[in-house]
Enzyme design. Structure first.
Site, mmCIF file in Angstrom:
data_model
loop_
_atom_site.group_PDB
_atom_site.id
_atom_site.type_symbol
_atom_site.label_atom_id
_atom_site.label_comp_id
_atom_site.label_asym_id
_atom_site.label_seq_id
_atom_site.Cartn_x
_atom_site.Cartn_y
_atom_site.Cartn_z
ATOM 1 N N GLU A 66 0.805 -1.221 0.000
ATOM 2 C CA GLU A 66 0.000 0.000 0.000
ATOM 3 C C GLU A 66 0.834 1.265 0.000
ATOM 4 O OE1 GLU A 66 -3.217 -0.219 3.023
ATOM 5 O OE2 GLU A 66 -2.973 -2.375 2.726
ATOM 6 N N ASP B 108 -1.970 -4.654 3.724
ATOM 7 C CA ASP B 108 -2.043 -4.872 5.173
ATOM 8 C C ASP B 108 -3.014 -5.989 5.548
ATOM 9 O OD1 ASP B 108 -0.363 -2.722 5.266
ATOM 10 O OD2 ASP B 108 -1.906 -1.288 5.919
ATOM 11 N N ASP C 19 -5.614 -6.433 7.400
ATOM 12 C CA ASP C 19 -6.817 -6.008 8.107
ATOM 13 C C ASP C 19 -7.932 -5.910 7.072
ATOM 14 O OD1 ASP C 19 -6.296 -3.645 6.736
ATOM 15 O OD2 ASP C 19 -5.573 -2.579 8.496
ATOM 16 N N GLU D 56 -9.473 -3.423 5.616
ATOM 17 C CA GLU D 56 -9.250 -2.543 4.471
ATOM 18 C C GLU D 56 -8.168 -3.104 3.548
ATOM 19 O OE1 GLU D 56 -11.226 0.067 3.799
ATOM 20 O OE2 GLU D 56 -12.346 -0.251 5.659
ATOM 21 N N TYR E 9 5.650 2.558 10.858
ATOM 22 C CA TYR E 9 4.458 3.158 10.281
ATOM 23 C C TYR E 9 3.615 3.870 11.343
ATOM 24 C CZ TYR E 9 0.663 3.759 7.050
ATOM 25 O OH TYR E 9 -0.291 4.303 6.260
ATOM 26 N N ARG F 36 0.365 4.986 11.181
ATOM 27 C CA ARG F 36 -1.087 4.802 11.306
ATOM 28 C C ARG F 36 -1.337 3.382 11.782
ATOM 29 N NH1 ARG F 36 -1.586 8.951 6.985
ATOM 30 N NH2 ARG F 36 -0.615 7.541 5.513
ATOM 31 N N HIS G 76 -0.062 -3.537 11.769
ATOM 32 C CA HIS G 76 1.272 -2.957 11.893
ATOM 33 C C HIS G 76 1.766 -3.110 13.316
ATOM 34 C CE1 HIS G 76 0.688 -0.958 8.008
ATOM 35 N NE2 HIS G 76 -0.548 -0.723 8.425
#
Length: 665
Positions: free
Chosen positions: A7, A80, A82, A84, A284, A286, A328
DNA sequence: CAGTGAGCGAGCTTCCGCTTGACTT
């Protein structure tokens, strides 16, 4: 040759160091498909079939990715792990027309983690993708169905949503608590005491009376009693207390701490964190996870032991709260042994970057250190029928406080014995009032949103911006949030007519359903159906039932300066304002007095200066007769005039008083 | 350096979540 898609381009750059020449790494820059902007994009009559489009920005990315897929024999989706991330992998697969994409995930960027991941590819988990689709579509329906309702019933341009409307509601509710609040008087009595034999030692200490006192006369009566009393030590309790370090930063706690320490707005913190991330200084930024890679832990341990000694080092593992999605690590320094000072010297870092890196580094190192240790003493003193208490606290071992300094008060008490009689130096009564609840800051708003699982690491900062841009809330001089008139009007409509949507529990309930979808126990279309049917029925009723918000039109006895008719107060998108009752023949408008500064406009002599905001929300001071008079200033006028040229004196942001006339010296 | 309202019925406003970069203070 194999293509790996991630991403974030920075993440891509990092993992490329661990992969050989056989791998080409590209990034998607987040989502690459979404519902269209200008229409609902959900066929509610046909199983909620979504219409996905590729936004203009993503078109270029897709083109490059497509070209790359043709040159490789395998595509690996490493977005990632998750909801999303899974959805992005699926959208990529669809948009690029991939046949058998491999899906891999890793939580930390290390060589072993990545090669493990490559050895264990899987297929895209459609249940998780469906949970994301359900989330997306529900948010779209709520936002794109209720916002137009507000345009029709209140004013154009307004908005509502699962997250933003709850944030506004919290702020409105807090304001009402404050309005309702009545301060109550109460009194405290402190005794200043010392030991009887004090030849070399004059040390005094204070003890607090354990008694609820409402009124001054009661306090005076007690003081009269106490003046004659003997002060005898009745109880001494000594114990060791410990204070643990905090967990490492997540997005939310970093934003809160940067606010508390530096008054950085969340948005600013994220921009600085992005810079640190791109320079490779931090992981990271976020994330909602407090996980730490094994490698970072061992480097921390070594660093702590060699810098401070073994007794400062303690391996600690932290568990994320229930709903964390764990894609993350926590936010930590990439190289834990690089101290803030050495790093700022070796690379180009500005002050803000240094400040933020400093707290990230300290928080991380401290989270692997021993607890701070205090000697605490609690004593009880009897004086007649009354009891006083005194507490002592002395730092015995600093532990993590060595790198993560915090404020705490040290109180030293003299050595006392049970039944020892003390000398009274003086009694100090003081009057207090109970304090109203305090308004939200950026930090406390983010905290409560996160506690209720409302919003995500990537959205805390944007949400705060949105509700200010919509003019629902604004920051006061203490930088705390207050609702605006229009914010209150919109909130009250939502609370009255769409109570479920603005219920703080709504998101939690939604998440439960999404979990069921992700586990394959529930179909996403069923969940959508169950939400949408009653929602839409209610909405249609409300379109009929709710009248347009025009009850707020008030007549006044003021005259319109243009046509002489009377003025009315109307409610617009920016709150209340004066308008001519002769509208539409006369289009005169002006600001309400309460926003006026009580200073005559030097240009037109008719108007008064009033506080206004630009489209970018910057405050300026203009004539309330605008657009007939265009006088305006950036700095706040003081109301006094320059002795030399008779122009207005202004107070600059730096609190200097100057003449508004630039030619005047 | 800047808005608001009504209705004509053009065209427009709006959500949350994932990214970075284009701007500005």
């Amino acid at each position: 040759m194999k293509l790996v898609i991630v991403e974030s381009p920075t993440k891509g750059k990092t993992i490329s160091k661990f992969l050989g020449k056989d791998y080409k790494i590209l990034s998607s820059f987040g989502h690459i498909r979404d519902l269209p902007i200008s229409t609902l994009g959900v066929d509610v009559e046909n199983n909620f079939k979504p219409k996905y489009v590729i936004p203009a920005k993503a078109r270029k990315v897709i083109k490059e990715l497509k070209a790359a897929t043709k040159k490789v024999d395998e595509v690996i989706l490493a977005t990632d792990e998750d909801r999303e991330g899974e959805a992005i992998a699926w959208h990529l697969s669809e948009a690029l027309g991939l046949k058998n994409p491999k899906r891999i995930v890793f939580h930390e960027i290390t060589k072993t983690a990545i090669s493990e991941a490559l050895k264990n590819p899987r297929i895209i988990n459609q249940d998780v993708v469906d949970a994301q689709q359900a989330r997306r579509i529900l948010d779209r329906i709520v936002g794109y169905k209720i916002s137009p309702f507000l345009w029709k019933k209140v004013a154009r341009g307004l908005s509502a949503g699962r997250v933003q409307s709850v944030a506004v509601k919290l702020i409105v509710e807090k304001e009402r608590e404050i309005e309702k609040f009545k301060p109550e008087e109460y009194w405290t009595i402190e005794a200043e005491l010392k030991k009887q034999e004090t030849r070399n030692n004059n040390q005094t200490f204070t003890a607090l009376l354990k008694e609820e006192i409402k009124l001054e006369k009661d306090a005076n009566k007690i003081i009269k009693d106490l003046d004659k009393a003997d002060y005898i030590v009745k109880k001494i309790e000594k114990k060791e207390t410990r204070r643990n370090p905090f967990p490492p930063f997540t997005t939310s706690t970093l934003q809160q701490e940067a606010w508390k320490r530096f008054k950085f707005p969340a948005r600013f913190t994220m921009r600085i964190a992005q810079q640190l991330y791109e320079k490779g200084n931090i992981t990271y930024h976020r994330t909602d996870s407090v996980n730490l890679s094994g490698m970072s832990l061992s480097i921390a341990k070594k660093f702590i032991e060699s810098s401070y000694g073994q007794k400062y080092s303690k391996l600690r593992k932290y568990k994320s709260k229930g709903k964390a999605q764990e894609a993350h690590e926590a936010i930590r320094p990439t190289f834990p042994d690089k101290e803030p000072a050495s790093l700022s010297a070796s690379r180009r870092m500005d002050k803000n970057q240094q400040a933020l890196y400093d707290i990230i580094w300290r928080r991380f190192i401290a989270c692997q250190m021993t607890e701070a240790c205090f000697d605490s003493t609690a004593i009880e003193i009897r004086a007649g029928e009354y009891i006083f208490k005194a507490n002592g606290q002395i730092l015995k071992f600093d532990g993590f406080l060595k790198v993560y300094p915090m404020k705490f008060k040290e109180e030293e008490l003299p050595d006392l014995e049970k039944n020892e009689i003390l000398n009274l130096v003086k009694l100090v009564p003081s009057q207090h009032f109970t304090q109203p609840p305090s308004r939200y800051t950026e930090a406390s708003l983010i905290k409560i949103l996160e506690e209720n699982d409302i919003g995500r690491p990537s959205t805390y900062a944007p949400i705060i911006s949105t509700i200010q841009v919509r003019n629902y809330i604004e920051k006061n001089e203490q930088k705390r949030f207050q609702p605006t008139e229009i914010g209150i009007v919109v909130n009250d409509i939502l609370v009255e007519h769409f109570p479920k949507i603005v219920d703080i529990e709504f998101t939690a309930n939604m998440e439960e359903d999404l979990d069921k979808i992700a586990e394959g126990k529930q179909k996403w279309t069923k969940v959508s159906e169950a939400f949408y049917r009653p929602f839409n029925e209610n909405l249609q009723e409300k379109y009929k039932e709710v009248k347009k918000k025009e009850a707020s039109i008030e007549k006044t006895d003021k005259e319109c300066p243009k046509c002489g008719k009377f003025l009315v107060i109307r409610m617009g998108r920016f709150g209340k304002f004066y308008a001519c009752s002769g509208f539409p023949e006369c289009k005169h408008t002006q600001a309400l007095e309460k926003k006026n500064l009580g200073i005559k406009c030097p240009k037109c002599e008719n108007g008064e200066l009033t506080e206004k905001r630009t489209k970018r929300k910057k405050i300026f001071y203009g004539c309330n007769q605008f657009p007939d008079c265009d006088f305006a200033l950036w700095d706040k006028p003081t109301g006094k005039k320059c002795e030399k040229c008779d122009s207005l004196l202004i107070e600059t942001k730096k609190k200097q008083i100057k003449c508004s006339n630039k030619d005047c010296t």
